[in-house]
Design a protein around this motif. Sequence first.
Motif, short mmCIF file in Angstrom:
data_model
loop_
_atom_site.label_atom_id
_atom_site.label_comp_id
_atom_site.label_asym_id
_atom_site.label_seq_id
_atom_site.Cartn_x
_atom_site.Cartn_y
_atom_site.Cartn_z
N LYS A 151 -103.57 17.28 -2.56
CA LYS A 151 -102.71 16.90 -3.67
C LYS A 151 -103.28 15.72 -4.43
N SER A 152 -104.21 14.99 -3.80
CA SER A 152 -104.78 13.82 -4.46
C SER A 152 -106.22 13.62 -4.05
N ILE A 153 -106.91 12.83 -4.87
CA ILE A 153 -108.29 12.45 -4.60
C ILE A 153 -108.30 10.93 -4.46
N VAL A 154 -108.82 10.46 -3.34
CA VAL A 154 -108.91 9.03 -3.09
C VAL A 154 -110.38 8.65 -3.13
N VAL A 155 -110.74 7.77 -4.04
CA VAL A 155 -112.12 7.32 -4.18
C VAL A 155 -112.23 5.95 -3.51
N THR A 156 -113.19 5.84 -2.58
CA THR A 156 -113.45 4.56 -1.93
C THR A 156 -114.87 4.13 -2.25
N GLN A 157 -115.26 3.01 -1.70
CA GLN A 157 -116.59 2.48 -1.98
C GLN A 157 -117.69 3.39 -1.45
N GLY A 158 -117.42 4.18 -0.41
CA GLY A 158 -118.46 4.99 0.16
C GLY A 158 -118.18 6.48 0.27
N LYS A 159 -116.95 6.91 -0.11
CA LYS A 159 -116.58 8.30 0.11
C LYS A 159 -115.49 8.73 -0.85
N VAL A 160 -115.37 10.05 -1.01
CA VAL A 160 -114.29 10.65 -1.79
C VAL A 160 -113.49 11.51 -0.82
N TYR A 161 -112.18 11.28 -0.76
CA TYR A 161 -111.32 12.01 0.16
C TYR A 161 -110.36 12.90 -0.63
N TYR A 162 -110.21 14.15 -0.16
CA TYR A 162 -109.17 15.04 -0.66
C TYR A 162 -108.01 14.90 0.30
N SER A 163 -106.89 14.37 -0.17
CA SER A 163 -105.75 14.09 0.69
C SER A 163 -104.60 15.07 0.44
N PRO A 164 -103.92 15.49 1.52
CA PRO A 164 -102.76 16.37 1.35
C PRO A 164 -101.49 15.61 0.95
N ILE A 165 -101.61 14.30 0.81
CA ILE A 165 -100.45 13.46 0.45
C ILE A 165 -100.47 13.22 -1.05
N SER A 166 -99.30 13.24 -1.67
CA SER A 166 -99.21 13.10 -3.12
C SER A 166 -99.70 11.73 -3.59
N THR A 167 -100.15 11.71 -4.82
CA THR A 167 -100.64 10.48 -5.43
C THR A 167 -99.59 9.39 -5.42
N SER A 168 -98.37 9.74 -5.77
CA SER A 168 -97.31 8.72 -5.83
C SER A 168 -97.03 8.12 -4.47
N THR A 169 -97.04 8.93 -3.41
CA THR A 169 -96.81 8.42 -2.07
C THR A 169 -97.95 7.50 -1.65
N LEU A 170 -99.19 7.89 -1.92
CA LEU A 170 -100.33 7.04 -1.56
C LEU A 170 -100.29 5.72 -2.32
N LYS A 171 -99.95 5.77 -3.60
CA LYS A 171 -99.87 4.54 -4.38
C LYS A 171 -98.77 3.63 -3.86
N LYS A 172 -97.64 4.20 -3.47
CA LYS A 172 -96.55 3.40 -2.90
C LYS A 172 -97.00 2.74 -1.61
N ARG A 173 -97.69 3.51 -0.77
CA ARG A 173 -98.20 2.95 0.49
C ARG A 173 -99.17 1.81 0.23
N ALA A 174 -100.06 2.00 -0.71
CA ALA A 174 -101.06 0.97 -1.03
C ALA A 174 -100.38 -0.27 -1.62
N HIS A 175 -99.41 -0.07 -2.49
CA HIS A 175 -98.70 -1.20 -3.10
C HIS A 175 -97.87 -1.93 -2.05
N TYR A 176 -97.23 -1.19 -1.18
CA TYR A 176 -96.41 -1.78 -0.12
C TYR A 176 -97.27 -2.68 0.77
N LEU A 177 -98.47 -2.21 1.08
CA LEU A 177 -99.35 -2.98 1.96
C LEU A 177 -99.93 -4.20 1.27
N ASP A 178 -100.10 -4.14 -0.06
CA ASP A 178 -100.64 -5.28 -0.79
C ASP A 178 -99.63 -6.42 -0.91
N SER A 179 -98.35 -6.08 -0.84
CA SER A 179 -97.29 -7.09 -1.01
C SER A 179 -97.24 -8.05 0.14
#
Length: 81
Positions: free
Chosen positions: A53-81
Amino acid sequence: MYIHLGGEKIIRTSQVVAIFDISIEQSSKLSRQFVAQAQKNKEVETIGEEDPKSIVVTQGKVYYSPISTSTLKKRAHYLDS
């Protein structure tokens, strides 16, 4: 901090460069070229058996994730807080 991308894959939030909806592959020639180059370099990993459902780009790899973009962004934002 870490973010769960699905399956058993967890990465550091500091490695995340971008999170895109999977539809970007069909709508953007540049993104198709980017992913094709990453595949050529063996830097692409598909997580789990489900359709991605989403593509996650990192410094060394590209991941195809079965988790939606909005859920991943919420997780990332939650952890940054």
